[in-house]
Design an enzyme around this catalytic site. Structure first.
Site: not given
Ligand SMILES: Nc1ncnc2c1ncn2[C@@H]1O[C@H](COP(=O)(O)OP(=O)(O)O)[C@@H](O)[C@H]1O
Ligand SMILES: [Mg+2]
Ligand SMILES: Nc1ncnc2c1ncn2[C@@H]1O[C@H](COP(=O)(O)OP(=O)(O)O)[C@@H](O)[C@H]1O
Ligand SMILES: [Mg+2]
Ligand SMILES: [Mg+2]
Ligand SMILES: [Mg+2]
Lengths: 130, 213, 130, 213
Positions: A12
């Site tokens: 990241h």
């Molecule tokens: N392994 C997963 N399976 C399904 N949904 C997921 C998973 N990981 C994260 N999410 C979804 O993605 C959202 C977060 O997205 P985002 O904040 O844009 O990405 P990051 O977690 O990489 O910062 C979470 O609230 C959840 O709904």
């Molecule tokens: Mg993120």
């Protein structure tokens, strides 16, 4: 160079990716194909499928490429990137379930010794740092 | 052997030992390049240069205190795993010799006991044992030889053989362990730096009758 | 700030240390005492007992400090640093046997929730990244 | 509902949906600050701004092709875990609707089947299941309601309730899972972004009789 498995580091953080690559280079010099990427398409903390694809290309080896990732998003984006590769490359790229920094050093050291992709992956996944 | 070790004597001892390691920095780094991250020579050089920078103050202190200051300097300046390991070695040597009379030369028995305790401390620091391809593989046989009455030349030979005997070992501790079987066939850099220190000190103690290999 | 366990990140690479700290900050903001250090006393890849001691001091919390390290030398130097702390602090600093980047994010998230030092350490040591 | 969905219709649909998510970016980011890394709004905004940048080209394509391009854009531009997840969702919707006649409006059955397949694909991408406090916890009940004949208002209500129902869940996937029990009591950001998309699309499909909550 193509006689060693390539290593790709996907963090990241661009700083983590670069620093981990420095640590790898210190162990194995330039004998292992190595590429790293970090940061989302907007320059923030995150990962980018586009730059992951480019990193896989830079570290490409006929013996395959092992990807080291940090948190979930890096893993999901790396797996997405693998699916977007030309079909004949897809089977030769794996995401290691291993710590990004320690795993990269281990995997690269193993690759340096001429190990297969599977051996490189297993070494990274087995060992925790002594 | 003389029967006193005054500031001038301590100064010569420390300066010669430090210079011997610094002179071998490239060799130590090359050994570490083969099975590690290629910095052991740089690390040891940085540590001993810091010792040399304080040489007068260290030599002015009684031997136990001087050894402790060398230990602290190695701890603070080396940067690699070898820093706390050599640092612990010197710190414990100083602690073990605490009762030494001012300017006295430690006896063979005192030295052997101090080195024995220091090896125990290094093992604890590194969570390591003899046989794992580290500096312990030189320190331990040298301690045994010292305790058994070996003279300067014999100690030098012992250190030399012990360092060479790390070549066929598989590394179990430190970075070289990442290489697994591929660590076999290379001398351990820490074993070699220990050999250099020991053979240099033995040469001085033996009236320059031996020399660092 | 002293109601949360502090986190110290000790990497061989200053870049890894900084990047991991950025990732931690993104998760927990400024509510967890956090410090990082990387590089040997000569500026190369390695660690420094002196800067580790200073980092422990910056991240100090009465609830204790959890240290995350990458490879062996970082661990040995951190353990050495702990022994050089004033006696009343020694028992409240631990080195986690956990991956540096993933462990730091986990440990800090746990510390943020008000966990004890032991809970923080256990969380970092148990979980591998999802 | 009209019986055709031409380029202008597709354009309006995509533009409205994208704008709705972009307008809620701060709220999504705030939700992610509570149980994640505080970037979900930024990520979704970046993705949908990239979609808007290509709006004419996307709208000009048949719906299945347009959906695939939206998917690819989300994959490439979002940067978070949500990128490949929403990307996979749109890519699979496009694939499932491949047989759609030009400018035709997909039937309820076609849409329900496509969404079902897309949910399977998202689960595989995320190694996740319903009940783990993710966007799946909105997508799955909405798919069931759609298949069961719910109208636009009912779909909107369903999405709203499903997002609210993620509040008491403990996160098992994604960063929020790092918080363990402390993820309980907060709405999942991905569930909320899915709700926004669905209620916006439902409102358009229902002739603007509903509105995104
Ligand atoms: N392994 C997963 N399976 C399904 N949904 C997921 C998973 N990981 C994260 N999410 C979804 O993605 C959202 C977060 O997205 P985002 O904040 O844009 O990405 P990051 O977690 O990489 O910062 C979470 O609230 C959840 O709904
Ligand atoms: Mg993120
Ligand atoms: N855990 C340990 N126990 C004992 N000796 C060790 C240990 N780790 C490393 N060493 C010794 O330290 C030497 C490497 O020192 P150096 O290269 O300066 O540090 P680093 O490995 O951190 O780069 C090795 O050759 C070995 O002799
Ligand atoms: Mg080294
Ligand atoms: Mg080193
Ligand atoms: Mg996020």
């Amino acid at each position: 160079m193509n006689d060693k498995v390539g290593i790709v580091i996907v963090s990241h953080s661009p700083d983590v990716a670069k620093g981990a690559a420095d640590m790898v280079r210190q162990m194995v010099g330039n004998e292992v194909p190595l590429a790293f990427t970090g940061g989302d398409p907007g320059g923030g903390l995150g990962t980018s499928v586009e730059t992951i694809l480019a990193a896989i290309d830079r570290a490409w080896s006929e013996k395959g490429v092992a990807i080291l990732v940090d948190l979930g998003g890096a893993e999901t984006n790396s797996e997405m990137a693998i699916e977007m590769l030309p079909e004949d490359r897809q089977g030769r790229v794996v995401v290691c379930n291993a710590p990004i920094v320690e795993g990269a050093v281990m995997a690269a050291t193993e690759a340096w010794g001429g190990a297969t992709l599977d051996e490189v992956r297993r070494t990274a996944e087995e060992l925790s740092p002594a | 052997m003389t029967t006193t070790l005054d500031a001038a004597g301590r100064r010569a001892l420390i300066e010669t030992a430090a210079a011997a390691v610094i002179a071998r920095a490239d060799e130590l780094t090359a050994l570490d390049q083969a099975i590690g991250d290629g910095d052991h020579g740089l690390n040891m050089k940085r540590g001993f240069e810091a010792v040399l920078a304080d040489l007068d103050a260290i030599a002015a202190k009684p031997l136990p205190e001087g050894l402790k200051q060398i230990g602290t300097t190695m701890v603070m300046k080396v940067g690699g795993a070898s820093g706390p390991l050599y640092g612990t070695l010197f710190l414990q040597l100083g602690k073990s010799l605490a009762e030494l009379a001012p300017d006295a030369v430690p006896s063979r028995a005192e030295l052997a006991a101090a080195l024995k305790a220091a090896i125990v401390a290094v093992k604890a620091r590194g969570k390591s044992e003899v046989g794992q391809k580290t500096l312990l593989d030189v320190l331990a046989p040298v301690q045994a030889a010292l305790a058994g009455g070996a003279d300067a030349a014999a100690l030098t030979a012992c250190a030399h053989e012990a360092a060479a005997a790390t070549v066929p070992l598989k590394a179990i501790r430190g970075r070289a362990s990442f290489l697994g079987d591929r660590s076999i066939g290379h001398m351990d850099p820490g074993a070699r730096s220990s050999e250099i220190l020991i053979s240099t000190l033995a040469a001085i103690a033996g009236g320059n009758s031996g020399a660092a290999a």
